[in-house]
Design a protein around this motif. Sequence first.
Motif, PDB file in Angstrom:
ATOM      1  N   GLY A 147      25.496  36.011  37.457  1.00 41.55           N
ATOM      2  CA  GLY A 147      24.378  36.765  36.908  1.00 41.55           C
ATOM      3  C   GLY A 147      24.780  38.225  36.750  1.00 41.55           C
ATOM      4  N   ASP A 148      23.982  39.126  37.326  1.00 41.20           N
ATOM      5  CA  ASP A 148      24.311  40.554  37.250  1.00 41.20           C
ATOM      6  C   ASP A 148      24.991  41.068  38.523  1.00 41.20           C
ATOM      7  OD1 ASP A 148      22.136  40.358  38.906  1.00 41.20           O
ATOM      8  OD2 ASP A 148      21.040  42.040  38.026  1.00 41.20           O
ATOM      9  N   VAL A 149      25.362  40.145  39.422  1.00 41.33           N
ATOM     10  CA  VAL A 149      26.009  40.532  40.679  1.00 41.33           C
ATOM     11  C   VAL A 149      27.527  40.457  40.520  1.00 41.33           C
ATOM     12  CG1 VAL A 149      26.279  40.032  43.139  1.00 41.33           C
ATOM     13  CG2 VAL A 149      24.056  39.707  42.035  1.00 41.33           C
ATOM     14  N   ASP A 150      28.197  41.589  40.685  1.00 43.12           N
ATOM     15  CA  ASP A 150      29.650  41.668  40.583  1.00 43.12           C
ATOM     16  C   ASP A 150      30.278  41.213  41.894  1.00 43.12           C
ATOM     17  OD1 ASP A 150      32.252  42.248  39.946  1.00 43.12           O
ATOM     18  OD2 ASP A 150      32.013  44.417  40.015  1.00 43.12           O
ATOM     19  N   LEU A 151      31.074  40.138  41.811  1.00 38.08           N
ATOM     20  CA  LEU A 151      31.748  39.628  43.011  1.00 38.08           C
ATOM     21  C   LEU A 151      33.193  40.092  43.097  1.00 38.08           C
ATOM     22  CD1 LEU A 151      30.386  35.980  43.008  1.00 38.08           C
ATOM     23  CD2 LEU A 151      29.712  37.833  44.509  1.00 38.08           C
ATOM     24  N   GLY A 152      33.748  40.556  41.986  1.00 33.37           N
ATOM     25  CA  GLY A 152      35.122  41.047  42.010  1.00 33.37           C
ATOM     26  C   GLY A 152      36.171  39.962  42.015  1.00 33.37           C
ATOM     27  N   GLY A 153      35.785  38.731  41.665  1.00 33.45           N
ATOM     28  CA  GLY A 153      36.747  37.636  41.648  1.00 33.45           C
ATOM     29  C   GLY A 153      37.807  37.796  40.574  1.00 33.45           C
ATOM     30  N   LEU A 154      38.867  37.023  40.692  1.00 33.75           N
ATOM     31  CA  LEU A 154      39.987  37.130  39.763  1.00 33.75           C
ATOM     32  C   LEU A 154      39.766  36.349  38.470  1.00 33.75           C
ATOM     33  CD1 LEU A 154      42.930  36.740  42.329  1.00 33.75           C
ATOM     34  CD2 LEU A 154      41.914  38.864  41.458  1.00 33.75           C
ATOM     35  N   THR A 155      38.894  35.324  38.507  1.00 29.47           N
ATOM     36  CA  THR A 155      38.673  34.483  37.331  1.00 29.47           C
ATOM     37  C   THR A 155      37.198  34.499  36.936  1.00 29.47           C
ATOM     38  OG1 THR A 155      38.330  32.499  38.679  1.00 29.47           O
ATOM     39  CG2 THR A 155      40.583  32.958  37.973  1.00 29.47           C
ATOM     40  N   GLU A 156      36.912  34.108  35.705  1.00 31.02           N
ATOM     41  CA  GLU A 156      35.537  34.137  35.193  1.00 31.02           C
ATOM     42  C   GLU A 156      34.611  33.191  35.951  1.00 31.02           C
ATOM     43  OE1 GLU A 156      34.073  36.167  33.005  1.00 31.02           O
ATOM     44  OE2 GLU A 156      35.980  37.236  32.799  1.00 31.02           O
ATOM     45  N   LYS A 157      35.025  31.926  36.121  1.00 30.23           N
ATOM     46  CA  LYS A 157      34.152  30.910  36.737  1.00 30.23           C
ATOM     47  C   LYS A 157      34.426  30.686  38.219  1.00 30.23           C
ATOM     48  CE  LYS A 157      34.446  27.075  34.638  1.00 30.23           C
ATOM     49  NZ  LYS A 157      34.550  25.835  33.886  1.00 30.23           N
ATOM     50  N   GLY A 158      35.434  31.337  38.780  1.00 28.37           N
ATOM     51  CA  GLY A 158      35.842  31.034  40.157  1.00 28.37           C
ATOM     52  C   GLY A 158      36.710  29.792  40.158  1.00 28.37           C
ATOM     53  N   LEU A 159      37.423  29.573  41.239  1.00 25.57           N
ATOM     54  CA  LEU A 159      38.309  28.409  41.295  1.00 25.57           C
ATOM     55  C   LEU A 159      37.498  27.121  41.278  1.00 25.57           C
ATOM     56  CD1 LEU A 159      41.081  29.437  43.855  1.00 25.57           C
ATOM     57  CD2 LEU A 159      41.090  29.614  41.356  1.00 25.57           C
ATOM     58  N   GLN A 160      37.990  26.151  40.532  1.00 21.16           N
ATOM     59  CA  GLN A 160      37.334  24.858  40.372  1.00 21.16           C
ATOM     60  C   GLN A 160      38.225  23.758  40.940  1.00 21.16           C
ATOM     61  OE1 GLN A 160      34.210  24.459  38.919  1.00 21.16           O
ATOM     62  NE2 GLN A 160      34.131  26.695  38.852  1.00 21.16           N
ATOM     63  N   LYS A 161      37.655  22.575  41.106  1.00 26.07           N
ATOM     64  CA  LYS A 161      38.436  21.421  41.567  1.00 26.07           C
ATOM     65  C   LYS A 161      39.619  21.212  40.631  1.00 26.07           C
ATOM     66  CE  LYS A 161      38.026  16.505  42.644  1.00 26.07           C
ATOM     67  NZ  LYS A 161      37.101  15.368  42.766  1.00 26.07           N
ATOM     68  N   GLY A 162      40.802  21.047  41.204  1.00 30.24           N
ATOM     69  CA  GLY A 162      42.009  20.859  40.414  1.00 30.24           C
ATOM     70  C   GLY A 162      42.719  22.146  40.040  1.00 30.24           C
ATOM     71  N   ALA A 163      42.099  23.288  40.330  1.00 29.47           N
ATOM     72  CA  ALA A 163      42.732  24.578  40.006  1.00 29.47           C
ATOM     73  C   ALA A 163      43.890  24.852  40.952  1.00 29.47           C
ATOM     74  CB  ALA A 163      41.708  25.696  40.093  1.00 29.47           C
ATOM     75  N   LYS A 164      44.839  25.609  40.454  1.00 27.70           N
ATOM     76  CA  LYS A 164      45.972  26.047  41.281  1.00 27.70           C
ATOM     77  C   LYS A 164      46.244  27.496  40.915  1.00 27.70           C
ATOM     78  CE  LYS A 164      50.449  24.348  42.862  1.00 27.70           C
ATOM     79  NZ  LYS A 164      51.495  23.318  42.663  1.00 27.70           N
ATOM     80  N   ILE A 165      46.307  28.360  41.923  1.00 25.51           N
ATOM     81  CA  ILE A 165      46.493  29.783  41.686  1.00 25.51           C
ATOM     82  C   ILE A 165      47.589  30.328  42.602  1.00 25.51           C
ATOM     83  CG2 ILE A 165      44.719  30.474  43.355  1.00 25.51           C
ATOM     84  CD1 ILE A 165      43.960  32.762  41.384  1.00 25.51           C
ATOM     85  N   HIS A 166      48.331  31.266  42.070  1.00 22.41           N
ATOM     86  CA  HIS A 166      49.370  31.969  42.843  1.00 22.41           C
ATOM     87  C   HIS A 166      48.870  33.403  42.985  1.00 22.41           C
ATOM     88  CE1 HIS A 166      53.910  33.200  43.102  1.00 22.41           C
ATOM     89  NE2 HIS A 166      53.242  33.468  44.198  1.00 22.41           N
ATOM     90  N   ILE A 167      48.672  33.860  44.220  1.00 16.59           N
ATOM     91  CA  ILE A 167      48.224  35.239  44.439  1.00 16.59           C
ATOM     92  C   ILE A 167      49.223  35.975  45.324  1.00 16.59           C
ATOM     93  CG2 ILE A 167      45.770  34.746  44.125  1.00 16.59           C
ATOM     94  CD1 ILE A 167      45.445  34.857  47.186  1.00 16.59           C
ATOM     95  N   MET A 168      49.381  37.259  45.047  1.00 16.14           N
ATOM     96  CA  MET A 168      50.233  38.136  45.839  1.00 16.14           C
ATOM     97  C   MET A 168      49.397  39.368  46.151  1.00 16.14           C
ATOM     98  SD  MET A 168      53.265  37.198  43.281  1.00 16.14           S
ATOM     99  CE  MET A 168      51.976  36.667  42.182  1.00 16.14           C
ATOM    100  N   ALA A 169      49.065  39.542  47.422  1.00 17.21           N
ATOM    101  CA  ALA A 169      48.046  40.526  47.798  1.00 17.21           C
ATOM    102  C   ALA A 169      48.564  41.586  48.761  1.00 17.21           C
ATOM    103  CB  ALA A 169      46.865  39.805  48.438  1.00 17.21           C
ATOM    104  N   PRO A 170      48.037  42.816  48.634  1.00 14.81           N
ATOM    105  CA  PRO A 170      48.389  43.878  49.586  1.00 14.81           C
ATOM    106  C   PRO A 170      47.831  43.568  50.968  1.00 14.81           C
ATOM    107  CG  PRO A 170      46.656  44.624  48.117  1.00 14.81           C
ATOM    108  CD  PRO A 170      47.085  43.281  47.615  1.00 14.81           C
ATOM    109  N   SER A 171      48.426  44.153  51.983  1.00 10.70           N
ATOM    110  CA  SER A 171      48.027  43.869  53.374  1.00 10.70           C
ATOM    111  C   SER A 171      46.565  44.192  53.634  1.00 10.70           C
ATOM    112  CB  SER A 171      48.912  44.637  54.353  1.00 10.70           C
ATOM    113  OG  SER A 171      48.806  46.034  54.168  1.00 10.70           O
TER     114      SER A 171
END
Length: 199
Positions: A147-171
């Motif tokens: 909706g109008d709430v910003d979650l700051g996620g990396l993808t539009e719909k969020g991870l879904q069943k069957g999704a695979k993501i590679h993330i590299m994050a700061p400490s």
Amino acid sequence: MKKLLSPLFLGITAIAFIIISCAKSDDAPIYDAAAQFKTDSVALKNYVSQKYPDAQYNSETGIWYKILAEGTGNYQYKIVDTLNAKAFKVNPTVKYTGRLLNGSIFDQTETDKTASFELLTNTGYNYPFESTLIPAWTFAFAPKKIGDVDLGGLTEKGLQKGAKIHIMAPSKFCYGNRAVGPIPANSPLDFVIEVVDIK
């Protein structure tokens, strides 16, 4: 006399211990989160440019990521109210591998096994308040907005069943300045997360 000396001796010992402890803590370096984030950003940029040059960068978090599989699920993330805060809640089942930037694996699911957990997190770029997961995983799972709430996620719909993501994050979005098992303090981390199921 012995009864009088024992409490006196214990008192002097305790005072000496406090003085020594205070002296040591004054010499300890002060943790500077902003400076550490800059250090992590340089390390991650070099790491990504050498190994994963096609990864995308999220400038709000400093997380690099690559979608390895979109997933076929149609899970609808929802906002829930928790004592005047807005949050989203999800129960994924995953397979994952976690590495340090030197390539060593510090944790992973066993072959043919999965890990399940509940993720309940507040919105925006703050740390989750009821989660056993590190914040980097929150950004991986969350959609950009509900909706109008910003979650700051990396993808539009969020991870879904069957999704695979590679993330590299700061400490900052991993374990911060705490050492955890084989993970040294102030370590940027590399994860590959496969979503087996989500509900």
